[in-house]
Design a protein around this motif. Structure first.
Motif, PDB file in Angstrom:
ATOM      1  N   MET A  40      -1.240  -4.611  -5.402  1.00 13.99           N
ATOM      2  CA  MET A  40      -2.121  -3.463  -4.638  1.00 13.99           C
ATOM      3  C   MET A  40      -2.318  -2.507  -5.604  1.00 13.99           C
ATOM      4  O   MET A  40      -1.331  -1.692  -6.288  1.00 13.99           O
ATOM      5  CB  MET A  40      -1.242  -3.054  -3.260  1.00 13.99           C
ATOM      6  CG  MET A  40      -2.270  -2.229  -2.364  1.00 13.99           C
ATOM      7  SD  MET A  40      -2.476  -0.665  -2.696  1.00 13.99           S
ATOM      8  CE  MET A  40      -4.046  -0.428  -1.834  1.00 13.99           C
TER       9      MET A  40
ATOM     10  N   PRO B 137     -10.985  -3.472   2.386  1.00 14.01           N
ATOM     11  CA  PRO B 137     -10.398  -3.291   1.102  1.00 14.01           C
ATOM     12  C   PRO B 137     -11.240  -4.568   0.075  1.00 14.01           C
ATOM     13  O   PRO B 137     -11.725  -5.402   0.175  1.00 14.01           O
ATOM     14  CB  PRO B 137      -9.055  -3.723   0.927  1.00 14.01           C
ATOM     15  CG  PRO B 137      -8.965  -4.559   2.492  1.00 14.01           C
ATOM     16  CD  PRO B 137      -9.902  -3.692   3.495  1.00 14.01           C
TER      17      PRO B 137
ATOM     18  N   TYR C  74       0.880  -1.184   0.102  1.00 14.92           N
ATOM     19  CA  TYR C  74      -0.017   0.088   0.184  1.00 14.92           C
ATOM     20  C   TYR C  74       0.706   1.255  -0.015  1.00 14.92           C
ATOM     21  O   TYR C  74       0.689   2.179  -0.918  1.00 14.92           O
ATOM     22  CB  TYR C  74      -0.797   0.125   1.102  1.00 14.92           C
ATOM     23  CG  TYR C  74      -1.994   0.803   1.408  1.00 14.92           C
ATOM     24  CD1 TYR C  74      -2.240   1.777   0.215  1.00 14.92           C
ATOM     25  CD2 TYR C  74      -3.261   0.868   1.974  1.00 14.92           C
ATOM     26  CE1 TYR C  74      -3.322   2.718   0.064  1.00 14.92           C
ATOM     27  CE2 TYR C  74      -4.492   1.596   2.001  1.00 14.92           C
ATOM     28  CZ  TYR C  74      -4.496   2.469   0.966  1.00 14.92           C
ATOM     29  OH  TYR C  74      -5.503   3.300   1.037  1.00 14.92           O
TER      30      TYR C  74
ATOM     31  N   PRO D  53      -4.474   1.508  -5.444  1.00 19.55           N
ATOM     32  CA  PRO D  53      -5.175   2.346  -4.836  1.00 19.55           C
ATOM     33  C   PRO D  53      -6.032   3.129  -5.828  1.00 19.55           C
ATOM     34  O   PRO D  53      -5.258   3.789  -6.526  1.00 19.55           O
ATOM     35  CB  PRO D  53      -4.155   3.394  -4.064  1.00 19.55           C
ATOM     36  CG  PRO D  53      -2.850   3.422  -4.821  1.00 19.55           C
ATOM     37  CD  PRO D  53      -2.751   1.983  -5.598  1.00 19.55           C
TER      38      PRO D  53
ATOM     39  N   SER E 159      -8.641   3.193   6.175  1.00 19.05           N
ATOM     40  CA  SER E 159      -8.823   2.821   4.677  1.00 19.05           C
ATOM     41  C   SER E 159      -9.726   1.332   4.419  1.00 19.05           C
ATOM     42  O   SER E 159      -9.501   0.830   3.712  1.00 19.05           O
ATOM     43  CB  SER E 159      -7.477   2.663   4.317  1.00 19.05           C
ATOM     44  OG  SER E 159      -6.927   3.952   4.155  1.00 19.05           O
TER      45      SER E 159
ATOM     46  N   CYS F 220      -3.733  -3.493   5.195  1.00 10.93           N
ATOM     47  CA  CYS F 220      -4.047  -2.306   4.714  1.00 10.93           C
ATOM     48  C   CYS F 220      -4.399  -1.230   5.942  1.00 10.93           C
ATOM     49  O   CYS F 220      -3.756  -0.010   5.833  1.00 10.93           O
ATOM     50  CB  CYS F 220      -5.520  -2.587   4.138  1.00 10.93           C
ATOM     51  SG  CYS F 220      -6.393  -1.225   3.654  1.00 10.93           S
TER      52      CYS F 220
ATOM     53  N   PRO G  14      -8.700   1.056  -1.504  1.00  9.86           N
ATOM     54  CA  PRO G  14      -7.316  -0.236  -1.837  1.00  9.86           C
ATOM     55  C   PRO G  14      -8.083  -1.391  -2.209  1.00  9.86           C
ATOM     56  O   PRO G  14      -9.132  -1.748  -1.853  1.00  9.86           O
ATOM     57  CB  PRO G  14      -7.098  -0.576  -0.398  1.00  9.86           C
ATOM     58  CG  PRO G  14      -8.225   0.116   0.684  1.00  9.86           C
ATOM     59  CD  PRO G  14      -8.987   1.135  -0.289  1.00  9.86           C
TER      60      PRO G  14
END
Length: 291
Positions: free
Chosen positions: A144, A127, A16, A146, A121, A96, A71
């Motif tokens: 990952m 996520p 992340y 975002p 988050s 996360c 995420p």
């Protein structure tokens, strides 16, 4: 190979942060190519500023954009891997949350009705975790991504009919790029999904939008449309940040799926210029990080 979930948690935390701070090499190369071909003075100036922002973020170990996004973790599990599915989901979520707390990241995730932000988050069904499987022996890949507001607000779906033809698909994509203008922080990667069901089509568009630059659709007909649309969108004059020029998009990427005989869905998901992603590959020999 037994998947170590404590290791997965640490990897997901690291990914992340890495995704938020370091832009992948293919996107950096994409910027250089756009600067080379941009003929508009304002467009070149904006591209130069974006490139400087990328360099400053990397040099100061700061994030590229204040929007830490929704995420998304894409997990691909190879052959001969033993793991606890519920535990894997919990490890990803914990990683996360730890990234947000330990690195003081702004949480962009809120409840859709109350708008409450838990500052983790994470939230209901977030996520977002996708798990798939392939033939790679004793290998697990975790990607990952975002996905920020600028790159999610440029999302569209149209349930076309077969009689509309492929030109309607192309027209839909071009119209949506024009409609989005500078709101999606161009230069962008325009992800296009064609076929499947409504939900699969949108998922395909997101896969396309987050594919590395230089990659090509595995379907021959899809690849042809990629080439045509990539040329077309940069003739629109939208340019970097919507202020004019040829550099509207790094590329248009297409992903396809079989669909029903009575329909032809098309979806668009536009990725902003801060096309962030990070990946880790786990094997018996160790962990390798990449972008």
């Amino acid at each position: 190979m037994l998947l170590d979930l404590r290791e997965v948690e640490e990897i997901c935390k690291t990914l992340y942060v890495q995704a938020l701070k370091i832009l992948p090499a293919d996107i950096k190369a994409g910027f250089k190519e756009l600067v080379r071909t941009e003929t508009d003075a304002t467009g070149r100036s904006i591209l130069d500023t974006m490139i400087e922002n990328i360099a400053v973020a990397e040099r100061t170990k700061n994030i590229l954009c204040q929007d830490t996004g929704i995420p998304i973790y894409n997990v691909v599990v190879g052959r001969d891997i033993e793991f606890d599915g519920a535990g894997l989901k919990r490890a990803i979520r914990t990683g996360c949350e730890r990234a947000t707390h330990e690195y003081s990241l702004r949480s962009s995730v809120v409840h859709p009705i109350t708008r409450k932000n838990n500052q983790t988050s994470s939230g209901i069904r977030v996520p977002i975790i996708h798990v798939d499987f392939d033939e790679q022996p004793e290998t697990v890949s975790i990607e990952m991504i975002p996905k920020g507001s600028g790159s999610e607000n440029g999302s569209f779906l149209q349930m076309l009919l077969p009689s509309d033809g492929i030109n309607a698909v192309k027209r839909f994509v071009i119209d949506r790029v024009i409609e989005s203008g500078g709101r999606v922080c161009p230069p962008t990667i325009v992800g296009v999904g064609i076929g499947g069901t409504s939900d699969l089509c949108m998922h395909l568009a997101k896969i396309a939008a987050t594919r590395p630059l230089g990659s090509v659709c595995s379907d021959e007909d899809g690849a042809k449309i990629e080439t045509e649309l990539s040329r077309a969108v940069n003739e629109l004059g939208i340019g970097p940040q919507g202020l004019g020029g040829r550099s509207t998009s790094f590329a248009v990427h297409v992903e396809v799926a079989a669909t029903h005989i009575t329909q032809n869905p098309v979806a668009v998901n536009i990725q902003c210029h801060s096309a962030r992603r990070a990946r880790a590959t786990i094997t018996p020999g160790g962990i390798a990080f990449s972008s």
